[in-house]
Design an enzyme around this catalytic site. Structure first.
Site, PDB file in Angstrom:
ATOM      1  CD  GLU A   1      51.970  39.179  31.105  1.00  0.00           C
ATOM      2  OE1 GLU A   1      52.703  40.371  31.491  1.00  0.00           O
ATOM      3  OE2 GLU A   1      51.557  38.656  32.349  1.00  0.00           O
TER       4      GLU A   1
ATOM      5  CD  GLU B   1      45.793  38.127  32.611  1.00  0.00           C
ATOM      6  OE1 GLU B   1      46.185  37.387  31.651  1.00  0.00           O
ATOM      7  OE2 GLU B   1      46.356  38.601  33.696  1.00  0.00           O
TER       8      GLU B   1
END
Ligand code: PXP
Length: 246
Positions: free
Chosen positions: A70, A151
């Site tokens: 991330e 996501e």
């Protein structure tokens, strides 16, 4: 089968509380894999509050399953990503003062900035996922970007109370259908727990859930391998039986 990405940031949070060497997120990743994790997720934040550069570099060579980094759209972190080459990069917004990632990335509002980072990552062979709110304009912007996956931010669903839970879940279903229609792979995450995960795992076309805090919190009490195994069992059984929302 639905995939579980275990976010190990909070193992590093515990270590950084004393600026020591334990617990080591590298060890946690090994145990998460033994428990059935399909991916290891970590967030290298600009302020290095939990995961350190050394963690990412060691994990790149020790993790056997998918390594998902991330990251914010920042030049310094992009340089590191291009050097270390995770299997997947999930682009997230980042504010220094936040406790955790608070909202999705505003892809629609900053297409050229995001596109620059997406292009560089993809040129290096890194699959890109965009962490976005479950809103049509963000999903459509992500599709224009040519990324592999999105996501969907499940934080609002996770925080909802009473009737609002059903409402948020409905929104996630609608958004998920659009993600699939746009030809993107569907991921979701944030705030998912042993109590609320099944309704999200049962959303049609759900491919990957990224879960951190709840798994690490349980791991403190029962161990990492068991906590990952229990979460994976809940997800897989819900995906197989399409358990309705509670
Ligand atoms: N997905 C993304 C993009 C995140 O930023 C986070 C938090 O780091 C998670 C999933 C995991 O959230 P949680 O720790 O609430 O399970």
């Amino acid at each position: 089968m639905i995939q579980l990405g275990v976010n190990i940031d909070h193992v590093a949070t515990l270590r950084q509380a004393r600026r020591t060497y334990e617990p080591d997120p590298v060890a946690a990743a090994v145990l998460a894999e033994l428990g059935g994790a399909d991916g290891i997720t970590l967030h290298l934040r600009e302020d290095r509050r939990h995961i350190q550069d050394r963690d990412l570099r060691i994990l790149r060579s020790t993790v056997v399953v998918k390594l998902n980094l991330e990251m914010a759209c920042e030049p310094e972190i992009l340089r590191i990503a291009l050097d270390v080459r995770p299997d997947q990069a999930t682009l997230v917004p980042e504010k220094r003062e936040e406790i955790t990632t608070e909202g999705g990335l505003d892809v629609a509002g900053q297409e050229s900035r995001v596109r620059l980072v997406v292009d560089k990552l993809q040129e290096a062979g890194i699959a890109v996922s965009l962490f976005i709110d479950p809103e049509p304009r963000q999903i459509e912007a992500a599709a224009r970007m040519g990324v592999e996956a999105v996501e969907l931010h499940t934080g609002k669903y996770a925080n909802a109370k009473g009737n609002a839970v059903e409402e948020e879940l409905k929104g996630l279903h609608t958004a998920s259908a659009l993600v699939h229609q746009c030809g993107l792979i569907l991921h979701a995450g944030h705030g998912l727990t042993y109590r609320n995960v099944q309704a999200v795992a049962a959303i049609p076309h759900m491919h990957e859930l990224n879960i951190g805090h709840s798994i690490v919190a349980r791991a403190v009490l029962v161990g990492m391998t068991q906590s990952v195994r229990e979460m994976k069992q809940l997800m897989v059984s819900a995906a197989a039986s399409m358990v309705p929302a509670k």
